[in-house]
Design a protein around this motif. Sequence first.
Motif, PDB file in Angstrom:
ATOM      1  N   THR A 162       0.958  -1.112   0.026  1.00 43.85           N
ATOM      2  CA  THR A 162      -0.020  -0.169  -0.021  1.00 43.85           C
ATOM      3  C   THR A 162       0.833   1.197  -0.071  1.00 43.85           C
ATOM      4  O   THR A 162       0.616   2.304  -0.707  1.00 43.85           O
ATOM      5  CB  THR A 162      -0.877   0.044   1.314  1.00 43.85           C
ATOM      6  OG1 THR A 162      -1.740  -1.247   1.211  1.00 43.85           O
ATOM      7  CG2 THR A 162      -1.845   1.082   1.002  1.00 43.85           C
ATOM      8  N   TRP A 281      -6.569  -0.079  -5.243  1.00 39.09           N
ATOM      9  CA  TRP A 281      -5.794  -0.793  -4.205  1.00 39.09           C
ATOM     10  C   TRP A 281      -6.257  -0.227  -2.779  1.00 39.09           C
ATOM     11  O   TRP A 281      -6.193  -1.192  -1.881  1.00 39.09           O
ATOM     12  CB  TRP A 281      -4.381  -0.844  -4.509  1.00 39.09           C
ATOM     13  CG  TRP A 281      -3.692  -1.684  -3.328  1.00 39.09           C
ATOM     14  CD1 TRP A 281      -2.831  -0.694  -2.307  1.00 39.09           C
ATOM     15  CD2 TRP A 281      -3.398  -2.707  -3.148  1.00 39.09           C
ATOM     16  NE1 TRP A 281      -2.404  -1.813  -1.700  1.00 39.09           N
ATOM     17  CE2 TRP A 281      -2.852  -2.946  -2.043  1.00 39.09           C
ATOM     18  CE3 TRP A 281      -3.917  -3.928  -3.897  1.00 39.09           C
ATOM     19  CZ2 TRP A 281      -2.275  -4.179  -1.573  1.00 39.09           C
ATOM     20  CZ3 TRP A 281      -3.450  -5.188  -3.403  1.00 39.09           C
ATOM     21  CH2 TRP A 281      -2.777  -5.267  -2.355  1.00 39.09           C
ATOM     22  N   LEU A 282      -6.358   0.994  -2.558  1.00 36.85           N
ATOM     23  CA  LEU A 282      -7.056   1.494  -1.403  1.00 36.85           C
ATOM     24  C   LEU A 282      -7.976   0.727  -1.020  1.00 36.85           C
ATOM     25  O   LEU A 282      -8.172   0.490   0.140  1.00 36.85           O
ATOM     26  CB  LEU A 282      -6.930   2.911  -1.372  1.00 36.85           C
ATOM     27  CG  LEU A 282      -5.523   3.687  -1.578  1.00 36.85           C
ATOM     28  CD1 LEU A 282      -5.772   5.277  -1.713  1.00 36.85           C
ATOM     29  CD2 LEU A 282      -4.487   3.579  -0.149  1.00 36.85           C
ATOM     30  N   PHE A 285      -7.487  -2.916  -0.326  1.00 41.73           N
ATOM     31  CA  PHE A 285      -6.595  -3.006   1.171  1.00 41.73           C
ATOM     32  C   PHE A 285      -7.564  -2.818   2.277  1.00 41.73           C
ATOM     33  O   PHE A 285      -7.567  -3.665   3.209  1.00 41.73           O
ATOM     34  CB  PHE A 285      -5.649  -1.953   1.059  1.00 41.73           C
ATOM     35  CG  PHE A 285      -4.948  -2.031   2.598  1.00 41.73           C
ATOM     36  CD1 PHE A 285      -4.035  -2.934   2.626  1.00 41.73           C
ATOM     37  CD2 PHE A 285      -5.079  -0.897   3.353  1.00 41.73           C
ATOM     38  CE1 PHE A 285      -3.442  -2.944   3.868  1.00 41.73           C
ATOM     39  CE2 PHE A 285      -4.225  -1.128   4.760  1.00 41.73           C
ATOM     40  CZ  PHE A 285      -3.269  -2.005   4.883  1.00 41.73           C
TER      41      PHE A 285
END
Length: 291
Positions: A162, A281-282, A285
């Motif tokens: 991340t 991706w955030l 995650f």
Amino acid sequence: MDKNYEKYYVPAQSPWPIVGALAMFFIAVGAGLTVMQASSGGGAGHYVLYAGIAVLVFMLFRWFKNVIEESDQGLYSAQMDRSFRQGMSWFIFSEVMFFMAFFGALFYARMISVPWLGGAGNNAMTNEVLWPTFEAIWPLVTTPGGGTTQAMGWQGLPLINTLILLTSSVTLHFAHIGMENNKRGPLKVFMALTIALGVCFLVLQVVEYMHAYQDLGLTLDAGVYGNTFFLLTGFHGMHVTLGTILLLVILIRILKGHFSPDKHFAFQAAAWYWHFVDVVWLCLFVFVYVL
């Protein structure tokens, strides 16, 4: 009264759309044959798949080469530039919908189907009859059928990845500033750093997958949790791979002296895509690793 109409370049007939369609056909057939022949250990499905991928890569390079040459010759107008921007915007929108479908599947499994199997609402009888010992706790490390696995925590490699992607967005932003100010040195350095961070992300994701398979028993066969985990992270990894390739091509063009402060849409398009991948991706995650 004379009117000056804006020109709009219409290219000659191109062979690349039909070549791309054939490549996608071979990829689809090859992937299907590979899956069907996986249990038998034979067949030539993977050769068809590889051939389709090779034809697709060849088509992309040749088609993009033609577009770059047309742009360098000054054939494109402002309207053509707007068309490119609209096309890239719709492409990214389609990618948003693609990932929304998988996040929707995760939401459905986590908030509806798994609690239903655990007897939530008016389904206590279903739970008692089918799986009386099943507990609907997410992440679902014990399936109704009795299979077990371990959940992937958010600390360690996921957190490092991340930070890597967030840093890559920052370096790409500085590269964009270098492009707009015609500072070729910082532009090259920050573009190379962005690509290096993308490669690091992919390498660490491979390490994470090896850890999941070898140490946690987290595989595609590990129930709905394993399925959603690998589908979301795997498809995202494919998008990071594509984004890294796009940025690499842009860097090569920068090294060859392409682009100017007022004409660099190819760079912008690749940057849009990379920032989109980072935002996905955030979300991934948070919803896959943390919650």
